[in-house]
Design a protein around this motif. Structure first.
Motif, PDB file in Angstrom:
ATOM      1  N   LYS A   1      25.699  94.125   3.302  1.00  0.00           N
ATOM      2  CA  LYS A   1      25.239  95.389   2.721  1.00  0.00           C
ATOM      3  C   LYS A   1      25.793  95.535   1.297  1.00  0.00           C
ATOM      4  O   LYS A   1      25.074  95.920   0.377  1.00  0.00           O
ATOM      5  N   ASN A   2      27.071  95.192   1.145  1.00  0.00           N
ATOM      6  CA  ASN A   2      27.669  95.241  -0.188  1.00  0.00           C
ATOM      7  C   ASN A   2      26.939  94.306  -1.138  1.00  0.00           C
ATOM      8  O   ASN A   2      26.742  94.622  -2.315  1.00  0.00           O
ATOM      9  N   GLY A   3      26.539  93.159  -0.618  1.00  0.00           N
ATOM     10  CA  GLY A   3      25.844  92.174  -1.422  1.00  0.00           C
ATOM     11  C   GLY A   3      24.515  92.704  -1.932  1.00  0.00           C
ATOM     12  O   GLY A   3      24.169  92.537  -3.105  1.00  0.00           O
ATOM     13  N   GLN A   4      23.778  93.386  -1.026  1.00  0.00           N
ATOM     14  CA  GLN A   4      22.481  93.932  -1.438  1.00  0.00           C
ATOM     15  C   GLN A   4      22.642  94.969  -2.530  1.00  0.00           C
ATOM     16  O   GLN A   4      21.796  95.094  -3.416  1.00  0.00           O
ATOM     17  N   LYS A   5      23.739  95.701  -2.469  1.00  0.00           N
ATOM     18  CA  LYS A   5      23.978  96.725  -3.478  1.00  0.00           C
ATOM     19  C   LYS A   5      24.369  96.086  -4.814  1.00  0.00           C
ATOM     20  O   LYS A   5      23.918  96.504  -5.867  1.00  0.00           O
ATOM     21  N   ALA A   6      25.219  95.049  -4.723  1.00  0.00           N
ATOM     22  CA  ALA A   6      25.770  94.447  -5.939  1.00  0.00           C
ATOM     23  C   ALA A   6      24.705  93.682  -6.725  1.00  0.00           C
ATOM     24  O   ALA A   6      24.628  93.777  -7.941  1.00  0.00           O
ATOM     25  N   ASP A   7      23.882  92.898  -6.019  1.00  0.00           N
ATOM     26  CA  ASP A   7      22.907  92.049  -6.704  1.00  0.00           C
ATOM     27  C   ASP A   7      21.832  91.656  -5.703  1.00  0.00           C
ATOM     28  O   ASP A   7      21.940  90.634  -5.025  1.00  0.00           O
ATOM     29  N   PRO A   8      20.779  92.474  -5.593  1.00  0.00           N
ATOM     30  CA  PRO A   8      19.763  92.265  -4.554  1.00  0.00           C
ATOM     31  C   PRO A   8      19.165  90.857  -4.580  1.00  0.00           C
ATOM     32  O   PRO A   8      18.917  90.260  -3.536  1.00  0.00           O
ATOM     33  N   GLN A   9      18.986  90.330  -5.795  1.00  0.00           N
ATOM     34  CA  GLN A   9      18.362  89.012  -5.904  1.00  0.00           C
ATOM     35  C   GLN A   9      19.240  87.940  -5.280  1.00  0.00           C
ATOM     36  O   GLN A   9      18.783  87.110  -4.500  1.00  0.00           O
ATOM     37  N   MET A  10      20.519  87.987  -5.629  1.00  0.00           N
ATOM     38  CA  MET A  10      21.485  87.037  -5.066  1.00  0.00           C
ATOM     39  C   MET A  10      21.553  87.183  -3.558  1.00  0.00           C
ATOM     40  O   MET A  10      21.621  86.205  -2.826  1.00  0.00           O
ATOM     41  N   ALA A  11      21.560  88.435  -3.112  1.00  0.00           N
ATOM     42  CA  ALA A  11      21.676  88.697  -1.678  1.00  0.00           C
ATOM     43  C   ALA A  11      20.539  88.014  -0.922  1.00  0.00           C
ATOM     44  O   ALA A  11      20.768  87.372   0.105  1.00  0.00           O
ATOM     45  N   VAL A  12      19.329  88.125  -1.483  1.00  0.00           N
ATOM     46  CA  VAL A  12      18.178  87.497  -0.833  1.00  0.00           C
ATOM     47  C   VAL A  12      18.358  85.980  -0.773  1.00  0.00           C
ATOM     48  O   VAL A  12      18.126  85.342   0.254  1.00  0.00           O
ATOM     49  N   GLN A  13      18.803  85.430  -1.895  1.00  0.00           N
ATOM     50  CA  GLN A  13      19.018  83.975  -1.951  1.00  0.00           C
ATOM     51  C   GLN A  13      20.028  83.528  -0.882  1.00  0.00           C
ATOM     52  O   GLN A  13      19.817  82.544  -0.189  1.00  0.00           O
ATOM     53  N   MET A  14      21.118  84.268  -0.800  1.00  0.00           N
ATOM     54  CA  MET A  14      22.160  83.927   0.164  1.00  0.00           C
ATOM     55  C   MET A  14      21.626  84.012   1.590  1.00  0.00           C
ATOM     56  O   MET A  14      21.840  83.140   2.416  1.00  0.00           O
ATOM     57  N   GLU A  15      20.907  85.119   1.854  1.00  0.00           N
ATOM     58  CA  GLU A  15      20.399  85.324   3.208  1.00  0.00           C
ATOM     59  C   GLU A  15      19.400  84.236   3.593  1.00  0.00           C
ATOM     60  O   GLU A  15      19.372  83.801   4.744  1.00  0.00           O
ATOM     61  N   GLU A  16      18.610  83.780   2.615  1.00  0.00           N
ATOM     62  CA  GLU A  16      17.657  82.705   2.910  1.00  0.00           C
ATOM     63  C   GLU A  16      18.384  81.431   3.315  1.00  0.00           C
ATOM     64  O   GLU A  16      18.014  80.748   4.263  1.00  0.00           O
ATOM     65  N   LYS A  17      19.463  81.143   2.591  1.00  0.00           N
ATOM     66  CA  LYS A  17      20.240  79.941   2.909  1.00  0.00           C
ATOM     67  C   LYS A  17      20.804  80.023   4.319  1.00  0.00           C
ATOM     68  O   LYS A  17      20.791  79.060   5.083  1.00  0.00           O
ATOM     69  N   VAL A  18      21.296  81.206   4.653  1.00  0.00           N
ATOM     70  CA  VAL A  18      21.856  81.390   5.987  1.00  0.00           C
ATOM     71  C   VAL A  18      20.777  81.184   7.035  1.00  0.00           C
ATOM     72  O   VAL A  18      20.991  80.505   8.044  1.00  0.00           O
ATOM     73  N   GLN A  19      19.584  81.753   6.765  1.00  0.00           N
ATOM     74  CA  GLN A  19      18.503  81.622   7.744  1.00  0.00           C
ATOM     75  C   GLN A  19      18.117  80.171   7.977  1.00  0.00           C
ATOM     76  O   GLN A  19      17.900  79.758   9.106  1.00  0.00           O
ATOM     77  N   THR A  20      18.048  79.398   6.899  1.00  0.00           N
ATOM     78  CA  THR A  20      17.684  77.989   7.031  1.00  0.00           C
ATOM     79  C   THR A  20      18.679  77.251   7.916  1.00  0.00           C
ATOM     80  O   THR A  20      18.306  76.585   8.884  1.00  0.00           O
ATOM     81  N   VAL A  21      19.957  77.390   7.585  1.00  0.00           N
ATOM     82  CA  VAL A  21      20.961  76.652   8.343  1.00  0.00           C
ATOM     83  C   VAL A  21      21.056  77.177   9.772  1.00  0.00           C
ATOM     84  O   VAL A  21      21.276  76.437  10.721  1.00  0.00           O
ATOM     85  N   SER A  22      20.826  78.459   9.911  1.00  0.00           N
ATOM     86  CA  SER A  22      20.882  79.077  11.229  1.00  0.00           C
ATOM     87  C   SER A  22      19.790  78.504  12.132  1.00  0.00           C
ATOM     88  O   SER A  22      20.032  78.142  13.281  1.00  0.00           O
ATOM     89  N   ALA A  23      18.587  78.398  11.557  1.00  0.00           N
ATOM     90  CA  ALA A  23      17.472  77.842  12.340  1.00  0.00           C
ATOM     91  C   ALA A  23      17.768  76.408  12.723  1.00  0.00           C
ATOM     92  O   ALA A  23      17.496  75.971  13.851  1.00  0.00           O
TER      93      ALA A  23
END
Lengths: 727, 77
Positions: free
Chosen positions: A221-243
């Motif tokens: 949540k802090n990440g989305q507030k600080a830099d939404p673009q970065m947050a999305v990038q990070m979350e995508e990476k997590v999703q890939t490795v998670s899958a």
């Protein structure tokens, strides 16, 4: 002056952390709250000629995830307040589990000193721990301690000093290998974080990457507030490795991280740190548990212990409570005699002193009850109690830990919801905790007991015991059912996991029990006292204003004069006449009192609400009594007695009150039960409401008033309407 | 042979094979140290057979039967 260090003391629950904290800080310890939440924040100082350390006691946590309030608080103190050193106390008898928290501190990077507590027990069990080796392998100082006796506290602080001097404020995060699936992703994310300076002012990049893989809600949540673009990038990476991990290993990144942490700990322990691992061996605690949590004996012993706690609180506690009340009564009289007759005196004595005095009268009860409760908690018994009753309470949407507040609030009649609600602090899960806080005041507290005794004696003189017992059962049933309703509606949600440690039985230190008890009592006195003062004055005003108009007061005065004049002509001896005059004058005073009460805002409110309460069949006297009893349930009896224009509260007169009520045709069976049930649940008293507000917030305190009111009213209407149809 | 932790009898020993819970429950279980490879022994059940108490890693852990369902174990015989 020497240097000032900021040191946080942490550890898993039951590791002896607070005992060591108390040993270090002694009498300098002060409790407060973290801003905006009820988690205690204890601070204290430890000084040597060289330096002074300001210590803060972090809440006991098993881990630094964002699962519970305690964990979040512990983590935020580390991340935001940046202590110079964390002293991590751990229970050396279960070293592997205890090091889990230590590893997480090291990952954040804060300098750590490990305190191996319970070394006496470790030796007794014949386990040998090589603390030097552990220190070498972990790369942090390790100090052997016996917190109960203060052993190791100087060494701990020496290590703190050494660490501060060596690190000079530099943090050095330890990077554990999380295996070939996660390490590359963590590396990529760390580089990305560093390049974009993504929250690097607050978090270490590597740690931040790991938290993203754990899908830590707060960090994300802090990440989305600080830099939404970065947050999305990070979350995508997590999703890939998670899958990927889901497909290949059928698990989650978070689980892999935990496995590797335990693997890291194990690899250290296996290098000769522990001489003999004997994880499954029975110890003294297990033997005690064979009896205390036995299928049949367990519940019986539990009931016995609770009954005696209850008995001690209300019998031993009644003595100092009497002193406090007598003290306030004396104070009230003294002040009363100093002030001139009139409104000011009435407000100061009835509104301020009596109101606050009634609250302070509870202090000895709270002190005794909490002393015993803290003792049982520190001993490790309360965990067993919730273990035993969890199955029953869970079917009503509550938690095993909910039983204690119910008992304290009057689950055995005569308790008090104030300490009962405060006991809810032992509940960790917010939803079940609030459901318990809202329903615990349904129990038959001491004040309600008096009211019921009066009413039951009036209407069921032959079956008083049975009816009382029935009322107690009904109160439990209603509390559990309302709890169930809440958990289906406003507090909907999964039941909180019951993954809990049964800590080994350990006799608590006197010092520890005294400190914990005092903290709670002082908080009660300080804060409840101020809120109560305000409400007390308000209630006084409602029952006093507006005053009777002058002509009506004059009319009563005229009656008095008339009686005095007429009495001369009465027959009988002088003594008989005097007695008769007294009686008639008393009647006039009560008529005046009744008139004043009906004229006051409280009386008018009663009249105003009568169209509503008529549906539930309440007699008007009960109406006023219910309004007054919001201040304190004791007021129910005294208001009824005023409303029935009867004598003072001495036993003989009280009996005639009973008779008068019994003779009143308005009280039919449906009315009686309608009033009985309403009195049980309609609202918590104002002291309890204030405490509920403090333990939760005003929103829930308001809900507890109106929710209970609606629930009680609905039940009463049903009872009265259906009952009247059947009669 | 792997079974659910729920089916374990009192005094029976075993080793955790996998924890299939995610989210809050999974995190809680792992934080307490119940991870694959952990040896444990069932030391008791509450009066109504639920929750269950386990001895592991030098301490006693309790959890409910419906939480034990997520934990696959290999009983020792």
């Amino acid at each position: 002056m020497g240097k000032e260090y900021f040191v946080a003391v942490s550890g898993q629950p039951n590791c002896g952390k607070s005992t060591m904290f108390n040993a270090l800080t002694g009498s300098t310890a002060r409790v407060g709250n973290y801003p905006g939440i009820t988690v205690d924040r204890t601070e204290g100082r430890y000084c040597t000629p060289d330096f002074c350390a300001n210590l803060v006691d972090l809440p006991g946590t098993y881990s630094l995830t964002s699962y519970s309030m305690e964990e979040v608080v512990a983590r935020n103190v580390i991340v935001d307040e940046k202590p110079d050193v964390v002293i991590n106390m751990l229970d050396a008898t279960s070293l592997e589990r205890s090091l889990y928290l230590a590893v997480q501190f090291m990952e954040i990077g804060v300098p750590v000193v490990l305190g191996l507590n319970m070394m006496d027990e470790v030796r007794k069990k014949g386990i040998r721990i090589d603390s030097k080796k552990l220190s070498e392998l972990m790369g942090v100082p390790v100090v052997e301690c016996i917190a109960r006796r203060g052993v190791g506290k100087e060494e701990l602080m020496e290590s703190v000093q050494q660490v501060v001097e060596a690190t000079e404020g530099e943090w050095n995060p330890v990077n554990i290998s999380y295996g070939h699936d996660l390490d590359p992703v963590i590396e990529e994310m760390t580089v990305l974080i560093k390049e974009n300076e993504f929250m690097t002012d607050r978090y270490d990049p590597h740690w931040l990457a790991v938290k993203y893989l754990e899908e830590d809600e707060i960090v994300m949540k802090n990440g989305q507030k600080a830099d939404p673009q970065m947050a999305v990038q990070m979350e995508e990476k997590v999703q890939t490795v998670s899958a990927h991990i889901q497909k290949t290993l059928n698990t989650y990144p978070e689980a892999v991280l935990a496995d590797y942490r335990y693997g890291f700990i194990n690899s250290i322990l296996k290098q000769g740190v522990i001489s003999r691992e004997d994880n499954l061996r029975f110890d003294a605690s297990d033997k005690i548990d064979l009896v205390l949590t036995h299928k049949f004996l367990g519940p019986v012993i539990m009931l016995l212990i609770m009954y005696s706690m209850f008995y001690i609180t209300f019998n031993v506690g009644a003595i100092p409570q009497g002193w406090v009340e007598a003290g306030f009564a004396w104070f009230s009289n003294t002040v009363g005699s100093l002030l001139p007759d009139g409104l000011l005196r009435s407000m100061v004595t009835s509104g301020v002193i009596d109101g606050v005095g009634a609250v302070m009268g509870f202090t000895p009860l709270i002190l005794i009850m909490f002393a015993m409760l803290v003792f049982l908690e520190d001993l490790g018994y309360m965990a067993r109690v919730s273990y035993m009753v969890d199955r029953v309470f869970r079917s009503f949407g509550l938690h095993g830990m909910s039983i204690m507040p119910f008992i304290m609030s009057g689950g055995l009649p005569g308790g008090c919801a104030v300490p009962g609600v405060m006991t809810c602090r032992t509940l960790r899960s917010p939803k079940e905790r609030i459901a318990t806080i809202i329903t615990a005041p349904f129990m038959i507290c001491g004040a309600k007991t008096t009211a019921y005794l009066m009413l039951v004696r009036a209407f069921y003189p032959d079956n008083a015991t049975t009816v009382m017992f029935g009322l107690v059962l009904i109160s439990w049933l209603l509390a559990l059912c309302f709890g169930r309703l809440l958990r289906w509606t406003a507090l909907k949600g999964e039941s909180t996991p019951f993954v809990m440690e049964l800590p080994p039985y350990r006799i608590p230190t006197l010092h520890g029990v005294a400190i914990h008890t005092w903290d709670r009592v002082w908080e009660y006195v300080k804060k409840a006292g101020t809120v109560i003062l305000a409400i007390s004055i308000l209630m006084w005003a409602l029952m006093t204003f507006p005053q009777l108009p002058a002509e009506r007061v004059a009319a009563f005065e005229a009656q008095r004069v008339q009686v005095a004049e007429q009495s001369v002509a009465w027959s009988g001896t002088a003594e008989e006449k005097e007695a008769k005059v007294k009686q008639v004058l008393a009647e006039i005073s009560y008529n005046e009192g009744e008139a004043a009460l009906k004229h006051s805002y409280a009386g008018r409110m009663s009249e105003a609400i009568s169209p509503v309460t008529d549906v539930a069949g309440f007699p008007w006297q009960a109406n006023v009594a219910f309004i007054g009893a919001f201040a304190a349930k004791e007021v129910f009896v005294s208001t009824m007695s005023t409303a029935y224009s009867l004598g003072e509260e001495d036993p003989e007169e009280a009996l005639s009150l009973t008779e008068k009520i019994a003779a009143d045709k308005a009280w039919t069976t449906p009315v009686i039960w309608s009033v009985f049930i309403f009195l049980m649940v309609y609202v918590p008293c104002m002291v309890t409401v204030a405490v509920i507000a403090r333990e939760t917030n005003w929103k829930w305190a308001t809900f507890s008033v109106f929710g209970s009111l609606t629930f009680g009213y609905s039940l009463s209407v049903i009872i009265y309407q259906v009952g009247s149809l059947l009669m | 042979m792997s079974v659910s932790l729920r089916t374990m009898k009192k005094d029976q020993k075993g080793v955790v094979v996998s924890v299939n819970a995610s989210g809050e429950l999974g995190r809680r279980i792992r934080d307490m140290g119940l991870v694959p490879g952990t040896e444990f022994m069932v030391v008791g059940r509450a009066p109504l057979e639920d929750p269950v108490a386990l001895r592991m890693k030098g301490f006693t852990l309790t959890l409910r039967n419906n939480e034990a369902d997520f934990i696959v174990v290999a009983p020792e015989d």
